[in-house]
Motif scaffolding. Structure first.
Motif, short mmCIF file in Angstrom:
data_model
loop_
_atom_site.label_atom_id
_atom_site.label_comp_id
_atom_site.label_asym_id
_atom_site.label_seq_id
_atom_site.Cartn_x
_atom_site.Cartn_y
_atom_site.Cartn_z
N HIS A 1 3.26 2.07 -8.30
CA HIS A 1 3.87 3.34 -8.29
C HIS A 1 5.31 3.91 -8.79
O HIS A 1 5.61 4.88 -9.13
N TRP B 1 -5.67 9.61 -4.17
CA TRP B 1 -4.47 9.22 -4.78
C TRP B 1 -5.05 8.18 -6.00
O TRP B 1 -6.30 7.70 -5.84
N GLN C 1 3.40 -1.00 -4.68
CA GLN C 1 5.03 -0.30 -4.93
C GLN C 1 5.21 -0.44 -6.03
O GLN C 1 5.80 0.27 -7.10
N ILE D 1 0.73 4.35 -10.51
CA ILE D 1 -0.10 5.44 -9.02
C ILE D 1 0.37 7.23 -9.01
O ILE D 1 1.70 7.05 -8.87
N TYR D 2 -0.31 7.93 -8.75
CA TYR D 2 0.23 8.94 -8.22
C TYR D 2 -1.26 9.94 -7.37
O TYR D 2 -1.66 9.33 -7.47
N GLN D 3 -0.98 11.31 -7.23
CA GLN D 3 -1.31 12.08 -6.00
C GLN D 3 -1.75 13.28 -6.50
O GLN D 3 -1.18 13.42 -7.65
N ASN E 1 8.44 5.44 -1.37
CA ASN E 1 8.61 5.07 -2.21
C ASN E 1 9.58 3.78 -1.98
O ASN E 1 8.64 2.95 -1.04
#
Length: 1005
Positions: A224, A474, A221, A229-231, A539
């Motif tokens: 991100h 991810w 968390q 952290i991303y997709q 989120n």
């Protein structure tokens, strides 16, 4: 002048002595062996019975119930009994509860819960335990929680076996995988306890535990939330055999992989303007490319060149074809084609800009010539076929120039319908490659095919080759963390230091980290997707809620609970999302390297979440060391460890990697308990531990019969030394019979000085994670200082002096200190032997254990540099004497030692105040019959006297007092007879006891 010189030396000596030891002078007056005078024994007394029988009861020979050796089942039973009687199971909890000023935290890298314990486990776990036991002994509170890495494909594959995943729900797969992991953990844990590892085995950490998973999601968390952290849709290592994406750390490189490499042409449909102006070419020019992956040709989007390199258009002598290649490859291409190449025009790479090629297998498709920094001048032509969907560097080019990243390969590694009917459903690595090569040949684009052996990535679990293909995954943006990670590493101590370069190299190689996996056995990525748009909902509100559920129920609830529970109304309101019916839960799980990489957050204490040490094999340089560093730096801007210890792998004695297929695996259970074949002995746990400690763990560590037998022999020799010490302490209680160091013989005080120096060196070695050096220090102390020197000198005093005499008690006091020091010094490596010795050792109450009584006890009072110079000066004289009588018995000689007046004479005189003596400390040290001490050799020396000369440099006060003194020795066979009791040549006749022995025998009767 001579008297002045002597006076000056004496004054300097006195001043130095007062500084060194208040009130004691440099040295105390010499204590003789015994103060008794010689008395004769009547011949009748001696001849009444053999001398050996007559005096046997008066000689104090060593006695001990400590066994000389233990083998076979007796050894195994004894080790298990020691573990039980000495509280091995409760030791960790005991030391956690005691008060300590400092803590030592060694964070356990979790072994994989997918099989039986092996020697790699033994190497790693015992190395850690040696350091933990050392730290605990010296008073620190050790924080060490064993853990297991429980998720991932290897466990899933082994748990399912031949069943596969067909027809099984994710929960059914997870249930079988969990059961398999639990069984593996139980076997490994039992082995670790048998090896004597200190831990609370009821308080371990497991990456499938709900609380651990919740802590992991908290790390996810925060990363991100910070944008790490991303997709994205980009190329990743993909394992068709596992049907999942892989990270770099999950790859093995097969250096013997054979590819079908090809040279193919891409005809130029649009010649670069600069090329036209240079040469005015009339025929078609074709760019010649080389690739080891022909199956990627259908997805080609460009041909890349190096801007600052020279390129040439060359004409083939055999068919006049014009080819574009790097100028420096012209000769190698000519040799390859077996024809001459005529250079038509040469230009720089930057002049190729604007060129466009025809795709060789897709009619009507054109691809540009583009500059790229990843083009190299190694193998090939200097022009690189670029397929953005199937190469990391190719993808970078596509990102820069907005090229299509079209994927024609599915999750099984087969061509999709996008590749056309000729290629659809063909495996890209086999039939697909065959077909693409045929298509190139049919259209005239294939110039040459060759077998090429090179290093190629394989799935570390299935041992099958992987491909690179794009998919929506991810990722962690490691590029944005690199600089911080490198900065954090500068504050980390790395052992060996040479491993630091590998750590930095691995960081540089990783531009992004794919953390999603398309499997069931793992921690679910807490993301929801919109049914229609596919947009991800993730989120702090959604992740925090899921983490709380995981902590309470475990991650199975991701599949067990309805989505309304996973994504409740209050969370939707906080995220301003639509109704829950618009979303579906994600199906991917986190990479196991993210699982274990978050262990610092789940396991280490909140007061200081930086461990003193991480200790793992070199394969973790790109694995756990790196994943832990990246996650910690992302959240806290610091490394999770203060030091890294990187050890090598266990290999066979031939240096070969162990493999079941080769039949060369060494099973630690067989090492300890023996094999079914009687020729395979039971070595016990301490031999396994000694093997680890003795090895150079910073390189590959060899194990086999030779190494194990060597360890066994070394322990056997050590055991005999300890038995000698125990035997000579029979009946001695240091609590009431110990002699104050000030009252001891100088040789005994010297040994305390040496013991102190030994303890300092040994402590330093353990502190550096260098148990091998600790063993070398131990063996040197036993061999040089004890066996070859002290033990050989003191036996007469131990065996033949009166039992309660000052000289004998002085010696026993030192022997007890040596026994205690040596036993404690081996305890981190050999806990079973150390506790066994402690059970037999004097000076403590029944029920006490060594590990609850501290580290080596040495006193600053033992430091005696002046005494050290005196004894070592005498040892130098002794060495000269022994060198003059090679192979002969020193006890049969009378010595005359002549030392010129000066500091050395003053020091040696402290060992013998009399001009001549058979019982002085100097005579004891020389092991001679009699010693005469003088400043000059007499003129009337015996004609057969053996002469030797030498000098000794005295260096005191850090060089303030320095003096090089000469000495001479005359050795003459003594006229005295051998005493039938003590066997020293100090009797008046062979049927007469020496004065000391006469007194003792008369008192005994």
């Amino acid at each position: 002048m001579l008297l002045c010189r002597v006076s000056a030396v004496s004054q300097a000596l006195a001043r130095w002595g007062r500084r060194l030891h208040r009130g004691g002078g440099l040295l105390h007056p010499a204590l003789p062996f015994s103060s008794s005078r010689c008395h004769g024994v009547s011949p009748g007394e001696v001849s009444a019975q053999p001398a050996q029988g007559l005096y046997r009861d008066t000689v104090l020979l060593p006695q001990s119930e400590f066994p000389m050796r233990l083998t076979g089942q007796k050894l195994l039973d004894r080790e298990l009994q020691i573990q039980q009687d000495c509280g091995f199971a409760d030791l960790y909890s005991w030391q956690r509860e005691r008060k300590a000023k400092k803590e030592f935290c060694l964070h356990d890298g979790p072994p994989y819960a997918n099989g039986d314990p092996h020697v790699g486990h033994a190497l790693n776990k015992i190395l850690k335990d040696i350091r933990n036991r050392f730290e605990m002994l010296r008073g620190r509170q050790v924080h060490y929680i064993p853990g297991w890495d429980c998720h991932g494909l290897p466990i899933e594959l082994k748990a399912l076996g031949e069943l596969g995943t067909s027809g099984l729900s994710p929960l059914e797969i997870r249930q079988k995988a969990r059961q398999f992991a639990e069984e593996a953990i139980a076997r490994q844990k039992a082995a670790f306890r048998r090896w004597g590892l200190m831990a609370d085995w009821d308080q371990c950490y497991y990456t499938y535990d709900g609380a651990y998973e919740a802590a992991q999601l908290k790390v996810f968390q925060e990363m991100h939330g910070k944008g790490f952290i991303y997709q994205d849709y980009k190329p990743v290592f993909w394992s068709p055999s596992s049907r999942t994406a892989l990270a770099e750390a999950e790859l093995e490189y097969n250096h013997e992989h054979v590819s079908r490499a090809i040279y193919a042409t891409f005809p130029l449909s649009t010649v670069p303007p600069e090329m036209v102006s240079e040469a005015g070419l009339e025929s078609v020019v074709s760019a010649l490319v080389w690739t080891t992956q022909p199956w990627t040709i259908p997805t080609n989007q460009a041909v890349c060149y190096m801007p600052n390199t020279q390129y040439s258009v060359v004409k083939r002598a055999d068919n006049s074809q014009l080819l574009l290649v790097a100028t420096e490859h012209t000769a190698s291409v000519a040799a390859l084609l077996a024809t001459e190449l005529e250079s038509v025009v040469t230009l720089t790479g930057s002049q190729l800009e604007g060129g466009i090629c025809k795709h060789p297998t897709i009619p009507g498709k054109e691809v540009p010539l583009l500059p790229a920094n990843h083009v190299t001048m190694g193998k090939g032509t200097g022009l690189v076929h670029t397929a953005p969907a199937h190469g990391m560097e190719d993808y970078s080019v596509a990102s820069q120039f907005k090229l299509s990243v079209e994927c024609m390969v599915d999750e099984d590694g087969k061509f999709t319908d996008l590749a056309g009917p000729e290629l659809q459903n063909l495996s890209v690595m086999t039939e697909g490659t065959d077909k693409v090569i045929c298509m190139l040949a049919e259209c005239g684009a294939l110039v040459k095919e060759e077998q090429f052996v090179h290093s190629y990535p394989y799935d570390w679990r299935t041992k099958q080759p992987v491909v690179i293909r794009p998919s929506k995954q991810w990722f962690i943006n490691t590029a944005s963390l690199k600089d911080k990670a490198k900065e954090a590493l500068q504050k980390v101590r790395v052992l060996p230091e040479s491993a630091r370069g590998s750590l930095l190299t691995m960081l540089d190689r990783r531009t992004y980290w794919c953390i999603s996996r398309q499997r069931s056995w793992g921690v679910p990525i807490p993301v929801f997707y919109h049914r229609e748009t596919g947009e991800a909902l993730i989120n702090k509100h959604t992740v925090s809620h899921v983490a709380e559920l995981f902590k309470e129920k475990g991650s199975d609830c991701w599949w067990e609970l309805p989505i309304e529970t996973l994504l409740p109304e209050k969370v939707l309101k906080n995220t301003k999302a639509g109704p829950v019916m618009d979303y579906v839960r994600g199906e991917d799980v986190l990479d196991i390297w993210f699982d274990s990489g978050a262990s610092w957050a789940a396991v280490l204490e909140e007061s200081d979440t930086r461990a003193d040490a991480y200790v793992e094999g070199k394969d973790q340089i790109g694995g756990w060391f790196q994943s832990s560093l990246l996650t910690s730096v992302a959240i806290r801007n610091k490394a999770p460890y203060k030091s890294l210890v990187v050890h090598g792998f266990a290999v066979t004695e031939k240096g070969e990697k162990m493999s079941k297929s080769l039949g060369n695996v060494v099973d630690p259970d067989v090492v300890i308990n023996g094999g079914k074949d009687p020729s395979v002995p039971a070595y016990g746990a301490d031999v396994l531990r000694w093997w680890v400690a003795e090895s150079n763990v910073f390189s590959e560590v060899q194990i086999g019969p030779m190494a194990l037998n060597s360890a066994k022999d070394s322990i056997g020799k050590l055991r005999n030394t300890l038995r000698f010490l125990l035997g000579n302490l029979q009946g001695f209680d240091p609590r009431v019979q110990a002699v104050d160091p000030k009252e001891m013989h100088y040789i005994d005080q010297y040994m305390l000085h040496q013991l102190r120096e030994y303890s300092i060196k040994l402590t330093d070695a353990y502190s550096e994670f260098d148990a091998g050096r600790a063993i070398r220090v131990l063996q040197a102390f036993i061999t040089r200082d004890l066996s070859s020197f002290y033990f050989s000198i003191i036996k007469d005093r131990l065996y033949c002096d009166p039992e309660d005499s000052l000289g004998r008690r002085s010696c026993q006091t030192v022997l007890e200190e040596i026994l205690d020091g040596v036993t404690r010094s081996i305890a981190p490596i050999l806990p079973h032997l150390a506790e066994e010795v402690y059970l037999h050792a004097p000076g403590h109450d029944e029920g006490e254990t060594l590990f609850k009584s501290g580290w080596i006890k040495s006193s600053s009072v033992w430091r005696r540099p002046g005494l050290e110079e005196a004894v070592e000066g005498a040892c130098a004289i002794r060495d000269s004497f022994l060198s003059s009588i090679p192979g002969r018995n020193a006890a049969r000689y009378d010595l005359t030692i002549a030392i010129e007046p000066g500091l050395l004479f003053e020091l040696i005189e402290s060992l013998q105040e009399e001009a001549t003596s058979t019982s002085s400390q100097l005579a004891e040290l020389m092991t001679a019959a009699r010693v005469n001490l003088t400043s000059t050799l007499p003129r009337d020396l015996h004609p057969e006297a053996l002469l030797s000369h030498g000098s000794f440099l005295i260096n005191l006060e850090g060089g303030v007092i320095r003096e090089d003194s000469a000495y001479s020795i005359a050795a003459v066979l003594t006229s005295a007879a051998r005493c039938p009791r003590c066997r020293r040549y100090t009797a008046d006749s062979s049927d007469c006891l020496c004065p000391r022995c006469q007194t003792i025998v008369s008192q005994a009767h």
